[in-house]
Structures are given as structure tokens and as C-alpha cells.
Design a protein around this motif. Structure first.
Motif, PDB file in Angstrom:
ATOM      1  N   ARG A  99       0.844  -1.205   0.000  1.00 16.05           N
ATOM      2  CA  ARG A  99       0.000   0.000   0.000  1.00 16.05           C
ATOM      3  C   ARG A  99       0.872   1.245   0.000  1.00 16.05           C
ATOM      4  O   ARG A  99       0.599   2.207  -0.709  1.00 16.05           O
ATOM      5  CB  ARG A  99      -0.907   0.003   1.232  1.00 16.05           C
ATOM      6  CG  ARG A  99      -2.097  -0.929   1.171  1.00 16.05           C
ATOM      7  CD  ARG A  99      -2.997  -0.737   2.393  1.00 16.05           C
ATOM      8  NE  ARG A  99      -2.340  -1.149   3.624  1.00 16.05           N
ATOM      9  CZ  ARG A  99      -2.408  -2.367   4.148  1.00 16.05           C
ATOM     10  NH1 ARG A  99      -3.114  -3.294   3.549  1.00 16.05           N
ATOM     11  NH2 ARG A  99      -1.787  -2.661   5.272  1.00 16.05           N
ATOM     12  N   VAL A 116       4.628   2.335  -0.653  1.00 13.07           N
ATOM     13  CA  VAL A 116       5.889   1.897  -1.244  1.00 13.07           C
ATOM     14  C   VAL A 116       6.878   3.055  -1.225  1.00 13.07           C
ATOM     15  O   VAL A 116       6.543   4.177  -1.630  1.00 13.07           O
ATOM     16  CB  VAL A 116       5.680   1.396  -2.691  1.00 13.07           C
ATOM     17  CG1 VAL A 116       7.014   1.006  -3.324  1.00 13.07           C
ATOM     18  CG2 VAL A 116       4.712   0.225  -2.715  1.00 13.07           C
ATOM     19  N   SER A 171       5.070   0.223  -9.421  1.00 19.89           N
ATOM     20  CA  SER A 171       4.356  -0.020  -8.161  1.00 19.89           C
ATOM     21  C   SER A 171       3.006   0.700  -8.187  1.00 19.89           C
ATOM     22  O   SER A 171       1.972   0.138  -7.784  1.00 19.89           O
ATOM     23  CB  SER A 171       5.185   0.470  -6.975  1.00 19.89           C
ATOM     24  OG  SER A 171       6.379  -0.255  -6.848  1.00 19.89           O
ATOM     25  N   ALA A 223      -0.423   0.344  -5.858  1.00 24.36           N
ATOM     26  CA  ALA A 223       0.032   0.923  -4.590  1.00 24.36           C
ATOM     27  C   ALA A 223      -0.662   2.263  -4.361  1.00 24.36           C
ATOM     28  O   ALA A 223      -0.819   3.056  -5.293  1.00 24.36           O
ATOM     29  CB  ALA A 223       1.542   1.099  -4.602  1.00 24.36           C
ATOM     30  N   VAL A 228       3.237   6.047  -3.276  1.00 23.62           N
ATOM     31  CA  VAL A 228       4.573   5.677  -3.741  1.00 23.62           C
ATOM     32  C   VAL A 228       5.459   6.908  -3.660  1.00 23.62           C
ATOM     33  O   VAL A 228       5.108   7.978  -4.179  1.00 23.62           O
ATOM     34  CB  VAL A 228       4.561   5.129  -5.179  1.00 23.62           C
ATOM     35  CG1 VAL A 228       5.970   4.734  -5.615  1.00 23.62           C
ATOM     36  CG2 VAL A 228       3.623   3.932  -5.291  1.00 23.62           C
TER      37      VAL A 228
END
Length: 444
Positions: free
Chosen positions: A277, A279, A295, A300, A303
Motif C-alpha cells: 500500500r 511503497v 508499483s 500501490a 509511492v
């Protein structure tokens, strides 16, 4: 996937298949015939073309664009491939915005360069669609050369040597050839298994025997290669990843960005690839951007790229930085990691702000993280190697190492800038010097 990773929030299927497929579609779709002619018509065909000077492989860019403009894309492809046999992949991944297109006269005059990269792809794709290989092998020389590493440098070297009549044995440590083209580039930059298709096409020259699963230092020794072959070219890249060197670096959820990208590139179903979730990617180069963007495309929620220097000093181009931010990636600069926190699995990562000279300021902050990727550079795997220049193999301008009969190029050799296109040029130039050396010996 281990239980700790699942417990920490690294799970697959954050987005459905349709959304993932849309996110990982071709970053720069191919030009159609009309679009290619319009794009080619913008070229001034400069006599002293700065774009050609900026190309590491010295492609005659005005010539190939003129050939497209006159309706002969196959001829344009031959112009490209005679200098850069991996011109198809380079058209997709080369940072043209900081090379040929940055110095384009149209960019200087209008702020919009000729789309050199997309035109190169148009031409090379047209030729690769044909069944016949465009180059032929010369008369057999009876010489055998070992090429270690089937990445851009090794493939370029092997093809040029085979074309000049030598027999080549191409070794690679991985199950598939291609090197970073196959394992290390964002999936949206090279779609539809292009890296593998390009290798198959390149091998059509003949005279190249591929042996995968063979690593220098594990399955091969440099001494044995020097005895068995007339020459050796080392192009195995960099196989070791730098550690963060902070407490908690070994916690579950902390991984190498290159491994994440490789797993993603080889995944048959991206919905099955786990992603966190929150990153955090540590680093400032292309690998960091590729890991961060992908990601986000996998679902995600947050990020963040964290880089220890200023944003202007990031190795990733401004275009790549803008792409990341457009995809929702946050970039924090002038911050270095000091600790990874969590009970077994990463929960937070702590950073300290730094000055431009990397001096710590004493001010720290934490970011929530259930997945952390290291993208802080790779190093050469130590072992049976020629003399090093710093952390890479020492070479001269033609790729010769300190060991007679051994050449090197690409990321494992000193002096380059770790670009696919540069590796191709170094492999090609080393092949020319290997050929000249062997022919001089034969005629001496």
C-alpha cells in the motif's frame, strides 16, 4: 510470498486485470505510415546534424529520416542497424530527450524536436517484420570467440563478430538472453515480448551459439575461456546490488528494485504480483523511477521516491521524473535513510535531511512503508576478472582489458554511462578491434 510480507500489506490483485493492462500499455505507441511521414517531414536534414553527433552509436539520423520520408523505411532500418543492431530496443528505451532530441534544431527553435526515437522504431519494426535477416555472414575465419553476457553489449559484440565470419559462443547466467533489455526495463517501455523477439531476430545472422545458465565464476573461469577461445569479450553487466547499510535493512518487505522489475517483466499475470500500500523507493536513477511507476500501476496507494541529493542531480532524466510525478509518485530529495522500523516486517523508514554536500542536518522524518525498494546502484560481482578501475573492469578506448585477448564493455566496464545505447556501441567497437587483432595475428 511469505506470511510476514502478506501480513505487512504486500498483496497481489490491488487492481483488476483491465486497469493493469491499461496502465502497462505501450508508453509510446508505434507511428502509423501517415504519422511517420508527417514526423519525418519536420526534419531539416542538417548537414552537420547535432543529433547524429549526440548519438552514442553514431547513427546517421538525417539519412534514415530522409529514407522514411521517401517511403523506404526498410532502407532506413538498415542505416540504423548497421550502427546499432539493437536499434529497435534503443528506440523504445533510449533517453532520446537527453541525447539526439535534446540537440535537435527543431527543439532549439520551437521547443518540439523531431520524434527521432519513434521514427527509429517505425523503421526497425518494419524491417524486423520481414523474414530475412538484413545482414549476411562473411567468409568463415575459423576463429572462435567467447562472449560472456547476453545483454546489450554482448549481443552487439556477438552479432558484429558473427557478421565478420567468426564463430561465437554466447554465455549468459540467466535462463533467457537479453540482459537488462529482458529483465531490467519497465514493462510499459517494451511490450509484447519485444526483447525476446529482438534477440531471436538478431540470432538470425547465424554463427552464434547461445548457452544460458552459465555464469562466470560459477560455471566458467576466465582462464579456461582464454585457453579454449581465440578471444574473450566480457559484457556480463553488474550482478550485485548495494545495500542500504542502515539498521533494519534485512526486514521483510525490503528488497532490491532490480529484482522487483525482473519479477514483473517475467510475470505471466501481473494481477498475481504482490505490491504494498505504501511503497518507498530509495534512489534517483532510471531503476528507481521504473520501480516506483510500476508499483503505482500495480495499485500501490502511496509511492515515494527518496533521493539523497537535489532533484537536479538525479540520474533519471527530467522526462522520467515528470513521468513518475504524472503517475502520482512523490519525489523527496536531500534525504538519506537512517533506519528501517518494524517488528519483523517493515512498517516505517526513517530519513535524515541532508545538505547538498550530503552533510546531515539533524532533522529526521519517517514515512509509512510496507514495501521498500533499494535502487542505489549495482556493483560488479568480484571474482575471476581482469584489473579493475575503481569498481569496474579497466579498459582502453577499444575495450581492451589488461589481460591479452580479453575485451570488456557495457555496465561491467569502466568509463561508460550505463545506457543501453552506450553498451551497444561498446560491444560493437570491441568486436571491430577483436576482428582487427585476430586478422593481424593470422596475417602476421
Amino acid at each position: 510470498m511469505d506470511v510476514k510480507a502478506l501480513a505487512s500489506g504486500i498483496t497481489p490483485g490491488r487492481l483488476n486485470k483491465a486497469r493493469i493492462e491499461a496502465g502497462f500499455a505501450d508508453l509510446h505507441p508505434a507511428l502509423d505510415d501517415h504519422e511517420a511521414l508527417v514526423a519525418a517531414d519536420r526534419c531539416y536534414f542538417c548537414h552537420d546534424a547535432p543529433c547524429a553527433t549526440a548519438c552514442p552509436t553514431d547513427i546517421d539520423i538525417p539519412l534514415f529520416i530522409r529514407q522514411i520520408a521517401t517511403g523506404t523505411p526498410e532502407a532506413a532500418a538498415r542505416t540504423i542497424l548497421s550502427q546499432n543492431i539493437l536499434g529497435g530496443m534503443c528506440a523504445r528505451v533510449c533517453p532520446t530527450e537527453t541525447l539526439c532530441e535534446e540537440v535537435c534544431v527543431r527543439e532549439t527553435a520551437e521547443g518540439k524536436p523531431v520524434e527521432i526515437g519513434r521514427l527509429q522504431r517505425y523503421a526497425t519494426d518494419a524491417l524486423m517484420a520481414q523474414s530475412a535477416h538484413p545482414f549476411e555472414r562473411d567468409v568463415a575465419t575459423g576463429k572462435r570467440i567467447a562472449v560472456v553476457g547476453a545483454g546489450p553489449a554482448g549481443l552487439s559484440c556477438a552479432h558484429r563478430l558473427a557478421m565478420m565470419g567468426h564463430d561465437v559462443v554466447l554465455f549468459d547466467a540467466r535462463p533467457k538472453p537479453g540482459g537488462l533489455n529482458e529483465y531490467g526495463i519497465a514493462a510499459y517501455k517494451s511490450t509484447e515480448d519485444f526483447a525476446a523477439r529482438e534477440v531471436d531476430w538478431l540470432m538470425g545472422i547465424g554463427g552464434i551459439e547461445l548457452r544460458c545458465g552459465m555464469a562466470l565464476g560459477r560455471d566458467l573461469t576466465l582462464d579456461s575461456l582464454r585457453v579454449e577461445y581465440d578471444a574473450v569479450f566480457l559484457g556480463m553487466g553488474l550482478g550485485s546490488v548495494n545495500a542500504l547499510g542502515v539498521p533494519g535493512d534485512d526486514k521483510s518487505g525490503v528488497a532490491n528494485a532490480v529484482d522487483f522489475i525482473a519479477d514483473l517483466r517475467q510475470a505471466a499475470d501481473l494481477t498475481a504480483l504482490p505490491v504494498g500500500r505504501d511503497v518507498v523507493v530509495i534512489g534517483g536513477g532510471m531503476t528507481a523511477v521504473d520501480a516506483a511507476v510500476q508499483s503505482k500501476l500495480l495499485g500501490a496507494l502511496n509511492v515515494t521516491i527518496v533521493y539523497r541529493r537535489s532533484q537536479e542531480r538525479m540520474a533519471a532524466s527530467v522526462y522520467e521524473q515528470d513521468l513518475a510525478q504524472a503517475k502520482g509518485v512523490r519525489i523527496i530529495c536531500n534525504a538519506s535513510p537512517v533506519a528501517v522500523h518494524g517488528n519483523g516486517a517493515v512498517r516505517e523508514i526513517e530519513f535524515e535531511f541532508t545538505d547538498d554536500d550530503l552533510s546531515p542536518t539533524g532533522e529526521t522524518f519517517r514515512l509509512p512503508a510496507d514495501q521498500v525498494f533499494r535502487a542505489i546502484g549495482q556493483t560488479l560481482v568480484p571474482g575471476d576478472l581482469p584489473e579493475l578501475d575503481g569498481r569496474k573492469i579497466a579498459v582502453d578506448g577499444t575495450g581492451r582489458t589488461t589481460l591479452p585477448g580479453v575485451w570488456a564493455g557495457g555496465d561491467c566496464a569502466a568509463g561508460g554511462d550505463d545506457l543501453t545505447v552506450t553498451a551497444v556501441a561498446e560491444g560493437r567497437d570491441a568486436a571491430e578491434d577483436i576482428h582487427a587483432s585476430l586478422m593481424e595475428q593470422a596475417n602476421g
